[in-house]
Enzyme design. Structure first.
Site, PDB file in Angstrom:
ATOM      1  N   HIS A  34       0.768  -1.259  -0.039  1.00  8.14           N
ATOM      2  CA  HIS A  34       0.064  -0.086  -0.204  1.00  8.14           C
ATOM      3  C   HIS A  34       0.801   1.299  -0.061  1.00  8.14           C
ATOM      4  O   HIS A  34       0.542   2.308  -0.747  1.00  8.14           O
ATOM      5  CB  HIS A  34      -0.788   0.074   1.150  1.00  8.14           C
ATOM      6  CG  HIS A  34      -1.748  -1.280   1.646  1.00  8.14           C
ATOM      7  ND1 HIS A  34      -1.719  -2.037   2.512  1.00  8.14           N
ATOM      8  CD2 HIS A  34      -3.050  -1.354   0.740  1.00  8.14           C
ATOM      9  CE1 HIS A  34      -2.708  -2.842   2.426  1.00  8.14           C
ATOM     10  NE2 HIS A  34      -3.707  -2.567   1.432  1.00  8.14           N
ATOM     11  N   ASP A 147      -3.393  -7.439  -7.562  1.00  4.62           N
ATOM     12  CA  ASP A 147      -4.885  -7.727  -7.975  1.00  4.62           C
ATOM     13  C   ASP A 147      -4.826  -7.414  -9.288  1.00  4.62           C
ATOM     14  O   ASP A 147      -5.783  -6.535  -9.692  1.00  4.62           O
ATOM     15  CB  ASP A 147      -5.821  -7.094  -6.975  1.00  4.62           C
ATOM     16  CG  ASP A 147      -5.598  -7.247  -5.399  1.00  4.62           C
ATOM     17  OD1 ASP A 147      -6.296  -8.253  -4.966  1.00  4.62           O
ATOM     18  OD2 ASP A 147      -4.824  -6.627  -5.010  1.00  4.62           O
ATOM     19  N   GLN A 150      -8.717  -7.236 -10.851  1.00  3.23           N
ATOM     20  CA  GLN A 150      -9.300  -5.863 -10.466  1.00  3.23           C
ATOM     21  C   GLN A 150      -8.900  -4.746 -11.156  1.00  3.23           C
ATOM     22  O   GLN A 150      -9.545  -3.944 -11.629  1.00  3.23           O
ATOM     23  CB  GLN A 150      -8.779  -5.851  -8.834  1.00  3.23           C
ATOM     24  CG  GLN A 150      -9.188  -4.534  -8.187  1.00  3.23           C
ATOM     25  CD  GLN A 150      -8.965  -4.388  -6.763  1.00  3.23           C
ATOM     26  OE1 GLN A 150      -9.915  -4.907  -6.150  1.00  3.23           O
ATOM     27  NE2 GLN A 150      -8.013  -3.724  -6.452  1.00  3.23           N
ATOM     28  N   SER A 183      -2.543  -7.841   3.506  1.00  2.00           N
ATOM     29  CA  SER A 183      -2.983  -7.784   4.528  1.00  2.00           C
ATOM     30  C   SER A 183      -3.522  -9.299   5.218  1.00  2.00           C
ATOM     31  O   SER A 183      -3.435  -9.264   6.490  1.00  2.00           O
ATOM     32  CB  SER A 183      -4.365  -6.970   4.695  1.00  2.00           C
ATOM     33  OG  SER A 183      -4.004  -5.727   4.182  1.00  2.00           O
TER      34      SER A 183
END
Ligand code: AMP
Length: 277
Positions: A34, A147, A150, A183
Site C-alpha cells: 500500500h 490484484d 481488479q 493484509s
C-alpha cells in the site's frame, strides 16, 4: 494530514485542492505494498488522498469480512510520514445507507478467475471504486498489480463510464522470501507462512521455461501447478495463463499473458501473479 469520516467533510477538505489529485483506495491494515502506491501518488500528484474502507459488498457470505484485520491508528501512523493530504475513512452506513440499490457491474471480464471463485466480488469492487471516484474526483488513481484482474476490471469501468481518471498500476511488493505482501498474510501460522513461498516459486518456475522459449500455455499452467502440488499445505483453487487484456484463457502465449493463481493455506486464500511478455 487531515482525516475525515463523512462525505460532507471529504468534500470540504477536497475543495481547496487546486492541483492534481491522486487517490489510493485501500481496505486498511497497511503494508509496504500500500505504501508503495502512496509514494507513487506523492511523486506524481500535488495532492494525495488515501481511502480506508473495508467494503462489505465485495465479500461473499462465507468470506472473512468480520475478521478482516483492522487498525486505524496504526494505518494513520504509517501514512503520516509519506506526505498524504487527506485520509478518508467512510463508514459502511454512509456508503450503503438503508435502501441502497445502485450497482456498477463490468460484464465478461469479471466472469473468469477471481470472479468465478468469488461471485459478486467485482460488483462490490466496481461499485465502491465508482463511488470513491465520484466523491474524490481524482486525476489519477493508484492500484496494485497484485490484484491483476481488479486492475483490468477497473480500467474497463473507467473507460466505459468515461471517468476522466488515469489508472496507474504499481508493481507487486514482496517479502524478502518472495511472498506477495497482503493484509491477509497475518492469518498464516508459521508453517503456513513458510509454505506460502511456494506461490512465488511456482510462478518463477513457469517464468524460467517461458524465458527459454516455452509458449504452450497448458505447459506453463502445468509447471506452475506441479510446483504448487509439491507443497502439502497448499491447496490450489486455480492456476491460469490468460491474455493480459481480455483475461481469456490461452492455448498459446503470443502477446502479453497473465499467469495467476489462487491458493489456500488452511483457511487463508492467497493470490499471486506474474506478467509474461
Ligand atoms: P487492499 O487494501 O488489499 O484492497 O489493497 C489496496 C491496494 O493495494 C490495491 O490496489 C492492491 O492491489 C494494492 N496492493 C495490495 N498488496 C499489494 C502488494 N503486495 N504490492 C503492491 N500493491 C498491493
Amino acid at each position: 494530514m487531515h482525516t475525515v469520516f463523512t462525505l460532507p467533510d471529504l468534500r470540504t477538505a477536497r475543495l481547496p485542492f487546486s492541483g492534481t489529485v491522486g487517490l489510493v483506495p485501500t481496505m486498511g491494515y497497511l503494508h509496504e505494498g500500500h505504501l508503495s502506491l502512496i509514494r507513487r501518488a506523492r511523486d506524481e500528484c500535488e495532492h494525495v488522498v488515501v481511502s480506508i474502507f473495508i467494503n462489505p459488498t465485495q465479500f461473499g457470505p462465507s468470506e472473512d469480512l468480520s475478521k478482516y484485520p483492522r487498525d486505524l491508528d496504526r494505518d494513520l501512523k504509517l501514512i503520516e510520514p509519506l506526505g498524504t493530504d487527506l485520509v478518508w475513512v467512510p463508514t459502511a452506513e454512509s456508503m450503503y445507507p438503508q435502501g441502497y440499490q445502485t450497482w456498477v457491474e463490468v460484464e465478461e471480464m469479471t466472469n473468469p478467475l477471481e470472479g468465478a471463485m468469488r461471485p459478486g466480488h467485482f460488483k462490490g469492487v466496481t461499485t465502491v471504486v465508482a463511488k470513491l471516484f465520484n466523491a474524490v474526483q481524482p486525476h489519477n488513481a493508484y492500484f496494485g498489480q497484485k490484484d491483476a484482474q481488479q486492475v483490468a476490471v477497473i480500467r474497463q469501468m473507467t473507460r466505459d463510464l468515461n471517468f476522466p481518471i488515469e489508472i496507474v498500476v504499481c508493481p507487486i511488493v514482496r517479502e524478502p522470501d518472495g511472498l506477495a505482501m497482503s493484509s491477509r498474510n497475518v492469518y498464516l501460522d508459521s508453517a503456513q507462512r513458510k509454505a506460502a513461498t511456494v506461490l512465488f516459486r511456482s510462478l518463477n518456475a513457469a517464468k524460467e521455461v517461458y524465458d527459454k522459449g516455452e509458449r504452450d500455455a497448458g505447459m506453463l499452467r502445468q509447471i506452475t501447478t506441479e510446483v504448487l502440488a509439491s507443497e502439502p499445505l497448499a491447496q490450489v483453487q486455480y492456476v491460469s495463463c490468460a491474455d493480459y487484456d481480455t483475461l481469456e484463457e490461452l492455448d498459446v502465449v503470443k502477446g502479453r499473458a497473465l499467469l495467476s493463481m489462487a491458493v489456500f493455506l488452511g483457511k487463508t486464500r492467497l493470490i499471486d501473479n506474474l506478467v509474461l511478455g
